[in-house]
Design a protein around this motif. Structure first.
Motif, PDB file in Angstrom:
ATOM      1  N   VAL A 194       7.420 -26.716  90.500  1.00  0.00           N
ATOM      2  CA  VAL A 194       6.466 -25.756  91.071  1.00  0.00           C
ATOM      3  C   VAL A 194       5.475 -25.235  90.043  1.00  0.00           C
ATOM      4  O   VAL A 194       4.564 -24.484  90.382  1.00  0.00           O
ATOM      5  CB  VAL A 194       7.215 -24.549  91.698  1.00  0.00           C
ATOM      6  N   LEU A 195       5.651 -25.637  88.784  1.00  0.00           N
ATOM      7  CA  LEU A 195       4.766 -25.142  87.741  1.00  0.00           C
ATOM      8  C   LEU A 195       3.378 -25.731  87.925  1.00  0.00           C
ATOM      9  O   LEU A 195       3.208 -26.948  88.010  1.00  0.00           O
ATOM     10  CB  LEU A 195       5.324 -25.519  86.363  1.00  0.00           C
ATOM     11  N   GLY A 196       2.391 -24.870  88.002  1.00  0.00           N
ATOM     12  CA  GLY A 196       1.016 -25.322  88.193  1.00  0.00           C
ATOM     13  C   GLY A 196       0.417 -25.878  86.915  1.00  0.00           C
ATOM     14  O   GLY A 196       0.989 -25.789  85.830  1.00  0.00           O
ATOM     15  N   HIS A 197      -0.764 -26.472  87.052  1.00  0.00           N
ATOM     16  CA  HIS A 197      -1.456 -27.057  85.907  1.00  0.00           C
ATOM     17  C   HIS A 197      -2.722 -26.257  85.557  1.00  0.00           C
ATOM     18  O   HIS A 197      -3.603 -26.756  84.868  1.00  0.00           O
ATOM     19  CB  HIS A 197      -1.833 -28.510  86.201  1.00  0.00           C
ATOM     20  N   GLU A 281       8.283  -9.636  86.476  1.00  0.00           N
ATOM     21  CA  GLU A 281       7.343 -10.281  87.393  1.00  0.00           C
ATOM     22  C   GLU A 281       6.900 -11.665  86.934  1.00  0.00           C
ATOM     23  O   GLU A 281       6.419 -12.450  87.743  1.00  0.00           O
ATOM     24  CB  GLU A 281       6.092  -9.397  87.542  1.00  0.00           C
ATOM     25  N   LEU A 282       7.048 -11.949  85.636  1.00  0.00           N
ATOM     26  CA  LEU A 282       6.510 -13.176  85.085  1.00  0.00           C
ATOM     27  C   LEU A 282       7.479 -13.727  84.044  1.00  0.00           C
ATOM     28  O   LEU A 282       7.959 -12.990  83.177  1.00  0.00           O
ATOM     29  CB  LEU A 282       5.142 -12.909  84.427  1.00  0.00           C
ATOM     30  N   GLY A 293       3.935 -23.019  80.239  1.00  0.00           N
ATOM     31  CA  GLY A 293       3.478 -22.460  81.505  1.00  0.00           C
ATOM     32  C   GLY A 293       4.117 -21.118  81.762  1.00  0.00           C
ATOM     33  O   GLY A 293       4.908 -20.612  80.955  1.00  0.00           O
ATOM     34  N   VAL A 294       3.760 -20.524  82.894  1.00  0.00           N
ATOM     35  CA  VAL A 294       4.361 -19.257  83.306  1.00  0.00           C
ATOM     36  C   VAL A 294       4.761 -19.361  84.772  1.00  0.00           C
ATOM     37  O   VAL A 294       4.126 -20.069  85.554  1.00  0.00           O
ATOM     38  CB  VAL A 294       3.397 -18.057  83.109  1.00  0.00           C
ATOM     39  N   ASP A 299       5.262 -17.846  92.804  1.00  0.00           N
ATOM     40  CA  ASP A 299       5.693 -19.244  92.658  1.00  0.00           C
ATOM     41  C   ASP A 299       7.124 -19.419  93.147  1.00  0.00           C
ATOM     42  O   ASP A 299       7.448 -20.391  93.840  1.00  0.00           O
ATOM     43  CB  ASP A 299       5.614 -19.677  91.190  1.00  0.00           C
ATOM     44  N   VAL A 300       7.996 -18.487  92.791  1.00  0.00           N
ATOM     45  CA  VAL A 300       9.409 -18.565  93.161  1.00  0.00           C
ATOM     46  C   VAL A 300       9.580 -18.458  94.675  1.00  0.00           C
ATOM     47  O   VAL A 300      10.332 -19.216  95.290  1.00  0.00           O
ATOM     48  CB  VAL A 300      10.220 -17.467  92.445  1.00  0.00           C
ATOM     49  N   ILE A 301       8.878 -17.525  95.287  1.00  0.00           N
ATOM     50  CA  ILE A 301       9.002 -17.332  96.739  1.00  0.00           C
ATOM     51  C   ILE A 301       8.527 -18.566  97.491  1.00  0.00           C
ATOM     52  O   ILE A 301       9.161 -19.018  98.445  1.00  0.00           O
ATOM     53  CB  ILE A 301       8.217 -16.073  97.178  1.00  0.00           C
TER      54      ILE A 301
END
Length: 435
Positions: A194-197, A281-282, A293-294, A299-301
């Motif tokens: 799920v980690l974005g780029h 939160e992060l 990444g963060v 993202d989790v939900i």
């Protein structure tokens, strides 16, 4: 240059697929201690760069793609069946695409053999030779060995020929079980999935509060990881940290040190629990101790919602326990799970084991809360009382009742009945995973 640990990982990644790796060899080549080399090789194994197999050693392998996670390398097959490699060691890093059981006539077996497959066969030299000639590796069952001609052919084709003491049925079952376990892992959502780029919004260790305010205005974010010159996370800074602080104050003086982090291989459920438990939160995501990444609560939900919607291809222990139970709705604050206690759910005494009972209790409570209000919840605390043991084949009802449902927390009372008899009681406290 990076640390010695990072240099070793880079060196291992640069090696060709199939290369053998040893602690002593790494230590001698890179002039590091054997302890440092050992720790780096273990990290490389976790990243899927190498595979360590008994009596073979550590081999550089292809990093498996997520969509092909259900596939095994031939080196992994050796470990699964506790086998001995008779020839074709240079092909141990190759990937097994399917296995074929050679319990058929030679002419019929030809139709099933493809390059990348594994022929499981007993002491049938013709089938062994034909499989190697058609690009398939060979696994000989029953403790039999291979002729010198077959071993020579395996070495020429760089296709492993393996011997194990198990019979054909047991061998196929062991390999199938390993593939099945990987299918379960395929259904698990990890942080890397799920980690974005998108470009990372970070602050260097030497930044000031003014730099933080500029970065917040540009990005719209209010939380930033703080990194050193090597890109390693040393802290987190938020709007609360810089409130009423002079603009020229170094960020290093106001940031939170030693922040919680996760790796790319951390399951999303574990990251969600960490966020709720620590009220953060992060989460910075690190690999080889460097920021990659963060992960935010949003993202989790999204990942948890995706997990709940996707079809499950394989069963976990939780799936096996819940398979025979049905939901019964009483009112908007009460729900039951009703089903029979199977033999797989019992312990050595033939009564319902604690693990399956907790699976039923937690799932019943969360289903009751979800039906009342569509929010994502995590269990924070459970208090369990046993009254009577529950025998195998008993009809079980697990009944959950909401006692309190606030904005962030909920309390659920769960009662367990065997027929009309009261068997167990639990009190659960859950917390809402907020956006």
């Amino acid at each position: 240059m990076g640390t010695k640990h990072e240099q070793i990982l880079s060196y291992i990644e640069s090696l060709p697929v199939g290369a053998r790796i040893s602690v002593r060899g790494i230590a001698r080549t890179l002039q590091v201690s054997e302890g440092t080399a050992y720790r780096a090789i273990k990290e490389a194994e976790l990243q899927g760069l190498v595979s360590a197999i008994d009596r073979i050693g550590t081999v550089r392998i292809e990093r498996p793609q997520k969509k092909h996670i259900e596939r095994l390398t031939f080196a992994e097959v050796v470990g699964i069946v506790d086998g001995t490699v008779l020839g074709g060691r240079d092909g141990l890093h190759k990937t097994l695409h399917k296995f074929v059981i050679g319990a058929m006539q030679l002419e019929a077996a030809v139709r099933y053999i493809e390059p990348g497959s594994l022929m499981i066969v007993g002491n049938r030299e013709q089938v062994q030779r034909m499989s190697l000639e058609h690009g398939a590796a060979v696994l000989i069952t029953g403790g039999f060995t291979a002729s010198e001609e077959v071993q020579r052919l395996a070495n020429e084709r760089q296709l492993p020929i393996i011997s194990c003491t198990y019979d054909t049925f047991t061998t196929a079952t062991l390999i199938n079980r390993a593939i099945y376990d990987r299918l379960i892992k395929k259904d698990i959502v990890f942080v890397e999935d799920v980690l974005g780029h998108q470009p990372l919004a970070v602050l260097p260790k030497k930044a000031t509060v003014r730099d933080y305010l500029d970065a917040a205005e540009r990005s719209g974010h209010s939380r930033f990881p703080v990194v050193d010159d090597q890109g390693r996370v040393v802290g987190m800074v938020t709007a609360r940290d810089v409130a009423e602080v002079a603009p020229d104050t170094p960020v290093e003086q106001v940031m939170s040190r030693n922040p919680h982090t996760v790796s790319l291989k951390t399951p999303i459920a574990s990251a969600a629990h960490q966020m709720v438990w620590e009220d953060i939160e992060l989460l910075p995501v690190v690999q080889n101790r460097r920021l990659v990444g963060v992960l935010s609560r949003q993202d989790v939900i999204r990942a948890l919602q995706l997990t709940s919607r996707q079809p499950q291809m394989s069963e976990t222990v939780e799936g096996i326990v819940l398979r025979g139970f049905e939901e019964v709705h009483h009112d908007e604050r009460t729900l039951s799970l009703v089903g029979d206690v199977t033999a797989q759910m019992t312990g050595a005494t033939g009564t319902l084991a604690t693990g399956p009972l907790m699976v039923l209790i937690e799932n019943c409570a969360l289903a009751c809360l979800q039906r009342n209000r569509k929010v994502d919840m995590v269990v924070e605390n459970v208090t369990l009382y046993f009254m009577k043991p529950v025998p195998v084949d008993a009809r079980l009802e697990v009944r959950a009742r909401i006692l309190d449902f606030g904005r962030r927390f909920a309390k659920v009372d769960v009662e367990v009945y065997t027929g009309q008899e009261f068997s167990a009681k639990a009190m659960l406290t859950t917390q809402v995973l907020e956006r």
